[in-house]
Scaffold this motif. Structure first.
Motif, PDB file in Angstrom:
ATOM      1  N   LYS A 135      -6.704   2.047   3.897  1.00 48.11           N
ATOM      2  CA  LYS A 135      -5.633   2.133   2.908  1.00 48.11           C
ATOM      3  C   LYS A 135      -5.419   0.778   2.259  1.00 48.11           C
ATOM      4  CE  LYS A 135      -0.819   3.453   2.316  1.00 48.11           C
ATOM      5  NZ  LYS A 135       0.417   3.825   2.947  1.00 48.11           N
ATOM      6  N   LYS A 136      -5.427  -0.275   3.108  1.00 47.67           N
ATOM      7  CA  LYS A 136      -5.236  -1.631   2.553  1.00 47.67           C
ATOM      8  C   LYS A 136      -6.370  -1.989   1.603  1.00 47.67           C
ATOM      9  CE  LYS A 136      -4.061  -6.264   4.074  1.00 47.67           C
ATOM     10  NZ  LYS A 136      -3.885  -7.160   5.196  1.00 47.67           N
ATOM     11  N   TRP A 138      -8.187   0.113  -0.026  1.00 50.96           N
ATOM     12  CA  TRP A 138      -8.021   0.932  -1.226  1.00 50.96           C
ATOM     13  C   TRP A 138      -6.941   0.350  -2.131  1.00 50.96           C
ATOM     14  CZ3 TRP A 138      -3.927   3.907  -3.065  1.00 50.96           C
ATOM     15  CH2 TRP A 138      -4.216   4.755  -4.117  1.00 50.96           C
ATOM     16  N   GLU A 139      -5.790  -0.079  -1.444  1.00 52.45           N
ATOM     17  CA  GLU A 139      -4.709  -0.687  -2.236  1.00 52.45           C
ATOM     18  C   GLU A 139      -5.181  -1.964  -2.914  1.00 52.45           C
ATOM     19  OE1 GLU A 139      -1.541  -1.157   0.579  1.00 52.45           O
ATOM     20  OE2 GLU A 139      -0.816   0.910   0.301  1.00 52.45           O
ATOM     21  N   GLU A 140      -5.993  -2.758  -2.169  1.00 54.75           N
ATOM     22  CA  GLU A 140      -6.510  -4.007  -2.760  1.00 54.75           C
ATOM     23  C   GLU A 140      -7.454  -3.691  -3.917  1.00 54.75           C
ATOM     24  OE1 GLU A 140      -8.222  -6.321   0.390  1.00 54.75           O
ATOM     25  OE2 GLU A 140      -6.256  -6.792   1.265  1.00 54.75           O
ATOM     26  N   GLU A 142      -7.318  -0.992  -5.697  1.00 52.24           N
ATOM     27  CA  GLU A 142      -6.464  -0.491  -6.779  1.00 52.24           C
ATOM     28  C   GLU A 142      -5.811  -1.650  -7.502  1.00 52.24           C
ATOM     29  OE1 GLU A 142      -5.540   2.574  -8.227  1.00 52.24           O
ATOM     30  OE2 GLU A 142      -7.399   3.118  -7.240  1.00 52.24           O
ATOM     31  N   LYS A 143      -5.309  -2.618  -6.741  1.00 50.00           N
ATOM     32  CA  LYS A 143      -4.664  -3.783  -7.344  1.00 50.00           C
ATOM     33  C   LYS A 143      -5.659  -4.563  -8.187  1.00 50.00           C
ATOM     34  CE  LYS A 143      -1.604  -7.547  -6.096  1.00 50.00           C
ATOM     35  NZ  LYS A 143      -0.970  -8.304  -5.057  1.00 50.00           N
ATOM     36  N   GLN A 146      -6.237  -2.692 -11.254  1.00 46.84           N
ATOM     37  CA  GLN A 146      -5.103  -2.851 -12.168  1.00 46.84           C
ATOM     38  C   GLN A 146      -5.150  -4.225 -12.805  1.00 46.84           C
ATOM     39  OE1 GLN A 146      -1.487  -2.069 -10.086  1.00 46.84           O
ATOM     40  NE2 GLN A 146      -1.601   0.143 -10.465  1.00 46.84           N
TER      41      GLN A 146
END
Length: 176
Positions: A135-136, A138-140, A142-143, A146
């Protein structure tokens, strides 16, 4: 004749009875005299004492036999009780051994279950950590995506747009 004969028979009968009575009386007197004599009294006393001694000996022998039988029975009973006590002790020891074995097995089973539970908890923890790591990441990602999209950290070249006005050309920076 018949009458004389009958009379003679009656006299003979009376004579026989009288003779029997006299003989009986003589025998009775002789026995009484014998019984009253010192020699007979001593003989009777001796026989009574012998009979009494024999009876006492027989009673003593019987008592001794009964005493011996009672001792034998008591020994046998004591031996039987000892054997029963030993058997009971063996049964108690066997039961104690079985209980201890069952407790040991139960403790091992409990320990095995606890180990399996710990391993399962470790596996679940690793899965959670792996899920959090993914998840981290993926979040990284995603960030980062972005940031790329928004042009931060110079990850995207600046684009500038000009609006054509006749005076100074004014640029609008979309990156800020």
């Amino acid at each position: 004749m018949i009458l004389v004969r009958r009379q003679k028979e009656a006299e003979l009968r009376i004579l026989e009875e009288e003779t029997a009575r006299r003989i009986e009386e003589a025998i009775r007197k002789k026995v009484e005299e014998s019984l009253n004599s010192e020699e007979i009294k001593l003989e009777i006393q001796r026989r009574i004492e012998e009979g009494h001694k024999k009876l006492l000996d027989e009673v003593a022998a019987q008592l001794e036999k009964e005493k011996e039988a009672a001792l034998i029975e008591a020994r046998q009973k004591a031996e039987q009780e000892r054997k029963e006590r030993e058997e009971l002790d063996k049964m108690l020891e066997e039961n104690q051994r079985r209980v201890e074995e069952a407790q040991r097995r139960e403790a091992l089973e409990q320990q095995q279950k606890e180990l399996e539970r710990c391993l399962e908890l470790e596996r679940i923890q690793k899965e959670k950590e792996e899920a959090m790591r993914r998840k981290k990441m993926w979040e990284e990602e995603e960030k980062a995506n972005q940031m790329k999209l928004l042009g931060k950290n110079k990850s995207r070249p600046k684009l500038s747009f000009a609006i054509g006005l006749k005076s100074d050309s004014t640029k609008i920076d979309l990156n800020n």
